[in-house]
Scaffold this motif. Sequence first.
Motif, PDB file in Angstrom:
ATOM      1  N   SER A  13     -68.295  38.591  -0.289  1.00 52.36           N
ATOM      2  CA  SER A  13     -67.191  39.541  -0.115  1.00 52.36           C
ATOM      3  C   SER A  13     -65.847  38.832  -0.332  1.00 52.36           C
ATOM      4  CB  SER A  13     -67.242  40.131   1.294  1.00 52.36           C
ATOM      5  OG  SER A  13     -66.746  39.188   2.222  1.00 52.36           O
ATOM      6  N   ASN A  14     -64.799  39.636  -0.516  1.00 55.00           N
ATOM      7  CA  ASN A  14     -63.449  39.082  -0.723  1.00 55.00           C
ATOM      8  C   ASN A  14     -63.056  38.165   0.428  1.00 55.00           C
ATOM      9  OD1 ASN A  14     -63.572  40.876  -2.850  1.00 55.00           O
ATOM     10  ND2 ASN A  14     -61.877  42.192  -2.158  1.00 55.00           N
ATOM     11  N   ASP A  15     -63.300  38.620   1.667  1.00 56.24           N
ATOM     12  CA  ASP A  15     -62.882  37.816   2.832  1.00 56.24           C
ATOM     13  C   ASP A  15     -63.698  36.531   2.955  1.00 56.24           C
ATOM     14  OD1 ASP A  15     -60.822  39.485   3.658  1.00 56.24           O
ATOM     15  OD2 ASP A  15     -62.147  40.743   4.876  1.00 56.24           O
ATOM     16  N   ALA A  16     -64.985  36.607   2.623  1.00 52.31           N
ATOM     17  CA  ALA A  16     -65.825  35.403   2.725  1.00 52.31           C
ATOM     18  C   ALA A  16     -65.332  34.330   1.753  1.00 52.31           C
ATOM     19  CB  ALA A  16     -67.280  35.757   2.443  1.00 52.31           C
ATOM     20  N   LEU A  17     -64.958  34.759   0.553  1.00 50.83           N
ATOM     21  CA  LEU A  17     -64.487  33.782  -0.439  1.00 50.83           C
ATOM     22  C   LEU A  17     -63.100  33.249  -0.069  1.00 50.83           C
ATOM     23  CD1 LEU A  17     -65.760  35.446  -3.739  1.00 50.83           C
ATOM     24  CD2 LEU A  17     -66.693  33.443  -2.582  1.00 50.83           C
ATOM     25  N   ARG A  18     -62.277  34.126   0.503  1.00 49.52           N
ATOM     26  CA  ARG A  18     -60.937  33.693   0.940  1.00 49.52           C
ATOM     27  C   ARG A  18     -61.088  32.586   2.002  1.00 49.52           C
ATOM     28  NH1 ARG A  18     -57.870  38.053   0.111  1.00 49.52           N
ATOM     29  NH2 ARG A  18     -59.225  39.290   1.434  1.00 49.52           N
ATOM     30  N   GLN A  19     -62.010  32.818   2.931  1.00 44.83           N
ATOM     31  CA  GLN A  19     -62.254  31.829   3.994  1.00 44.83           C
ATOM     32  C   GLN A  19     -62.746  30.509   3.397  1.00 44.83           C
ATOM     33  OE1 GLN A  19     -62.130  32.197   7.780  1.00 44.83           O
ATOM     34  NE2 GLN A  19     -62.016  30.027   7.245  1.00 44.83           N
ATOM     35  N   ARG A  20     -63.651  30.630   2.431  1.00 42.54           N
ATOM     36  CA  ARG A  20     -64.193  29.413   1.796  1.00 42.54           C
ATOM     37  C   ARG A  20     -63.062  28.620   1.134  1.00 42.54           C
ATOM     38  NH1 ARG A  20     -69.378  30.053  -2.057  1.00 42.54           N
ATOM     39  NH2 ARG A  20     -70.224  30.771  -0.086  1.00 42.54           N
ATOM     40  N   PHE A  21     -62.131  29.347   0.512  1.00 40.50           N
ATOM     41  CA  PHE A  21     -60.998  28.686  -0.160  1.00 40.50           C
ATOM     42  C   PHE A  21     -60.117  27.957   0.863  1.00 40.50           C
ATOM     43  CE2 PHE A  21     -56.516  29.165  -1.676  1.00 40.50           C
ATOM     44  CZ  PHE A  21     -56.573  28.240  -2.717  1.00 40.50           C
ATOM     45  N   VAL A  22     -59.840  28.612   1.977  1.00 38.93           N
ATOM     46  CA  VAL A  22     -59.018  27.973   3.017  1.00 38.93           C
ATOM     47  C   VAL A  22     -59.725  26.703   3.507  1.00 38.93           C
ATOM     48  CG1 VAL A  22     -58.052  28.220   5.342  1.00 38.93           C
ATOM     49  CG2 VAL A  22     -57.896  30.127   3.731  1.00 38.93           C
ATOM     50  N   SER A  47     -51.922  32.904  -3.609  1.00 42.39           N
ATOM     51  CA  SER A  47     -53.279  32.435  -3.976  1.00 42.39           C
ATOM     52  C   SER A  47     -54.332  33.086  -3.086  1.00 42.39           C
ATOM     53  CB  SER A  47     -53.390  30.908  -3.846  1.00 42.39           C
ATOM     54  OG  SER A  47     -52.479  30.295  -4.713  1.00 42.39           O
ATOM     55  N   LEU A  48     -54.003  33.264  -1.805  1.00 40.96           N
ATOM     56  CA  LEU A  48     -54.965  33.938  -0.905  1.00 40.96           C
ATOM     57  C   LEU A  48     -55.154  35.399  -1.319  1.00 40.96           C
ATOM     58  CD1 LEU A  48     -54.103  32.591   2.676  1.00 40.96           C
ATOM     59  CD2 LEU A  48     -55.800  31.768   1.059  1.00 40.96           C
ATOM     60  N   MET A  49     -54.101  35.983  -1.896  1.00 42.23           N
ATOM     61  CA  MET A  49     -54.193  37.397  -2.322  1.00 42.23           C
ATOM     62  C   MET A  49     -55.090  37.568  -3.544  1.00 42.23           C
ATOM     63  SD  MET A  49     -50.223  38.496  -1.882  1.00 42.23           S
ATOM     64  CE  MET A  49     -49.327  37.875  -0.445  1.00 42.23           C
ATOM     65  N   MET A  50     -55.288  36.473  -4.301  1.00 44.06           N
ATOM     66  CA  MET A  50     -56.127  36.579  -5.503  1.00 44.06           C
ATOM     67  C   MET A  50     -57.520  37.121  -5.196  1.00 44.06           C
ATOM     68  SD  MET A  50     -55.431  33.011  -7.486  1.00 44.06           S
ATOM     69  CE  MET A  50     -56.650  33.266  -8.775  1.00 44.06           C
ATOM     70  N   PHE A  51     -58.006  36.883  -3.968  1.00 42.34           N
ATOM     71  CA  PHE A  51     -59.374  37.296  -3.616  1.00 42.34           C
ATOM     72  C   PHE A  51     -59.498  38.794  -3.384  1.00 42.34           C
ATOM     73  CE2 PHE A  51     -59.033  32.809  -2.686  1.00 42.34           C
ATOM     74  CZ  PHE A  51     -60.188  32.318  -3.245  1.00 42.34           C
ATOM     75  N   GLY A  52     -58.354  39.499  -3.472  1.00 37.79           N
ATOM     76  CA  GLY A  52     -58.415  40.952  -3.345  1.00 37.79           C
ATOM     77  C   GLY A  52     -58.151  41.415  -1.928  1.00 37.79           C
ATOM     78  N   PRO A  53     -58.163  42.729  -1.720  1.00 45.72           N
ATOM     79  CA  PRO A  53     -57.881  43.296  -0.394  1.00 45.72           C
ATOM     80  C   PRO A  53     -58.946  42.873   0.617  1.00 45.72           C
ATOM     81  CG  PRO A  53     -58.662  45.004  -1.906  1.00 45.72           C
ATOM     82  CD  PRO A  53     -58.492  43.765  -2.717  1.00 45.72           C
ATOM     83  N   PRO A  54     -58.656  43.037   1.911  1.00 45.11           N
ATOM     84  CA  PRO A  54     -59.671  42.709   2.917  1.00 45.11           C
ATOM     85  C   PRO A  54     -60.906  43.585   2.727  1.00 45.11           C
ATOM     86  CG  PRO A  54     -57.697  43.683   3.948  1.00 45.11           C
ATOM     87  CD  PRO A  54     -57.403  43.561   2.494  1.00 45.11           C
ATOM     88  N   ASP A  55     -62.039  43.086   3.225  1.00 45.10           N
ATOM     89  CA  ASP A  55     -63.314  43.780   2.974  1.00 45.10           C
ATOM     90  C   ASP A  55     -63.288  45.261   3.360  1.00 45.10           C
ATOM     91  OD1 ASP A  55     -64.171  41.385   2.087  1.00 45.10           O
ATOM     92  OD2 ASP A  55     -65.456  40.929   3.819  1.00 45.10           O
ATOM     93  N   ASP A  56     -62.638  45.575   4.492  1.00 41.47           N
ATOM     94  CA  ASP A  56     -62.683  46.984   4.910  1.00 41.47           C
ATOM     95  C   ASP A  56     -61.700  47.848   4.114  1.00 41.47           C
ATOM     96  OD1 ASP A  56     -60.431  45.979   6.047  1.00 41.47           O
ATOM     97  OD2 ASP A  56     -61.092  46.195   8.142  1.00 41.47           O
ATOM     98  N   SER A 115     -61.637  47.383   0.573  1.00 38.71           N
ATOM     99  CA  SER A 115     -62.045  47.028  -0.793  1.00 38.71           C
ATOM    100  C   SER A 115     -63.054  48.055  -1.288  1.00 38.71           C
ATOM    101  CB  SER A 115     -62.669  45.621  -0.767  1.00 38.71           C
ATOM    102  OG  SER A 115     -63.427  45.394  -1.936  1.00 38.71           O
ATOM    103  N   PRO A 116     -62.577  49.070  -2.038  1.00 41.69           N
ATOM    104  CA  PRO A 116     -63.460  50.187  -2.383  1.00 41.69           C
ATOM    105  C   PRO A 116     -64.659  49.803  -3.240  1.00 41.69           C
ATOM    106  CG  PRO A 116     -61.326  50.344  -3.517  1.00 41.69           C
ATOM    107  CD  PRO A 116     -61.216  49.218  -2.542  1.00 41.69           C
ATOM    108  N   ASN A 117     -64.543  48.718  -4.022  1.00 38.38           N
ATOM    109  CA  ASN A 117     -65.624  48.400  -4.972  1.00 38.38           C
ATOM    110  C   ASN A 117     -66.671  47.430  -4.443  1.00 38.38           C
ATOM    111  OD1 ASN A 117     -64.407  49.837  -7.312  1.00 38.38           O
ATOM    112  ND2 ASN A 117     -62.786  48.332  -7.020  1.00 38.38           N
ATOM    113  N   SER A 118     -66.339  46.735  -3.346  1.00 30.61           N
ATOM    114  CA  SER A 118     -67.190  45.604  -2.934  1.00 30.61           C
ATOM    115  C   SER A 118     -68.633  45.983  -2.623  1.00 30.61           C
ATOM    116  CB  SER A 118     -66.596  44.905  -1.711  1.00 30.61           C
ATOM    117  OG  SER A 118     -65.626  43.985  -2.136  1.00 30.61           O
ATOM    118  N   ALA A 119     -68.834  47.027  -1.800  1.00 29.96           N
ATOM    119  CA  ALA A 119     -70.189  47.319  -1.325  1.00 29.96           C
ATOM    120  C   ALA A 119     -71.122  47.564  -2.507  1.00 29.96           C
ATOM    121  CB  ALA A 119     -70.162  48.524  -0.390  1.00 29.96           C
TER     122      ALA A 119
END
Length: 342
Positions: free
Chosen positions: A248-257, A222-231, A233-237
């Motif tokens: 960002s992917n990591d910000a949402l992952r943290q929010r989920f936790v 489930s944590l992987m659903m948010f995608g690769p870590p920000d650094d 993640s080629p599409n995020s920026a």
Amino acid sequence: MRDCVTSAGTLGSVYGNDFGTPQEGDQRPRESGDPAAFTQLLADDCRIEPRDDMPEAYRKTLVRQIAQHAHSEIIGMQPEANWISRAPSLRRKAILMAKVQDEAGHGLYLYAAAETLGADRADLLDQLHSGRQKYSSIFNYPTLTWADVGAIGWLVDGAAIVNQVPLCRCSYGPYARAMVRVCKEESFHQRQGFEILHTLSHGTAAQKAMAQDAVNRYWWPSLMMFGPPDDDSPNSAQSMAWGIKRFSNDALRQRFVDMTVPQAEALGLTLPDPEIVWNDERGHYDFGEVDFTELFEVIKGNGPCNAQRMAHRREAHEDGAWVREAASAYAAKQAESGVGAA
Ligand code: BYC
């Protein structure tokens, strides 16, 4: 995010899967054919609508993300449908059927949203079936017990909500509006999963163990659903600059936790990560390292159920050929007789 409409009106309502009906909003006129208009709309935090000029890369990014999202919804029907015939009661069966049906509906809103960008639905499905377009990694894990249906509802739909609520403010109007309804339905799904796990965890020792085992298996994926870590993640920026992604992917992952840890306590279940601990300084829970090698392997097609999911999807598509033919023949007849021409 405001709804800024051309004088012709382009806004749709999310309800009724209607992506193009004009509705009241900020009626500020905007020039067509002016490339600066797109940048100005973004700067003003207005929505981009189908008839607005947009850079080709923006359109392509949206088609990529919306198609992947739509594919995830329809492939996501499979793991849970596996338990419809074995749900422990008629009530549970009826609820699960309705939930799986909702996922099909989400797929339809999303394919319709992609069509507003000029994508062809049959072509998108071809790309899914030939492996050229992705779907969420999470649906490549098996549903071994009834408790997995609870874990999917609680964790997977919970993660989906965290990811998708910000998409209700996505810069592209039809996608954002589709997300409003999807999120409302996902909230029901999440509570449904929580209730299944709550019942099991307050049942017999064997039922509680089954619930714990499901949570143990579904937590990390489930944590992987948010995608690769920000650094990584080629599409995020670019997607964030365009207002497609808001966090960002990591910000949402943290929010989920942060959201899930207290819920696990309420369930009387533990999360399989001994490093989870409240960090007063950060105001967030710390958690252990996600194994992103596993995510990349699953994305590449090497997850436990990738082959099975795709084989089933292709078979379902072939089995449905007669329905598509009949629908096309009916539509052609209607067109011939002038019905619906108005
Ligand atoms: N699985 O640069 P990144 C649901 C790909 S439906 C597979 O961070 P992006 C539900 C990514 O596509 C859940 N692939 O990408 C349904 C990219 O590859 P390409 C689906 C993943 O787009 C039924 C590459 O990795 N939700 O919840 O900026 C029942 C690099 O990543 C994954 C959505 O689709 C993954 N987990 O961010 C119950 C939400 N992660 O395309 C529940 C909408 C990354 O460049 N999508 N990839 O070849 C998004 O929010 C974003 O697309 C993502 C990825 C956060 C997923």
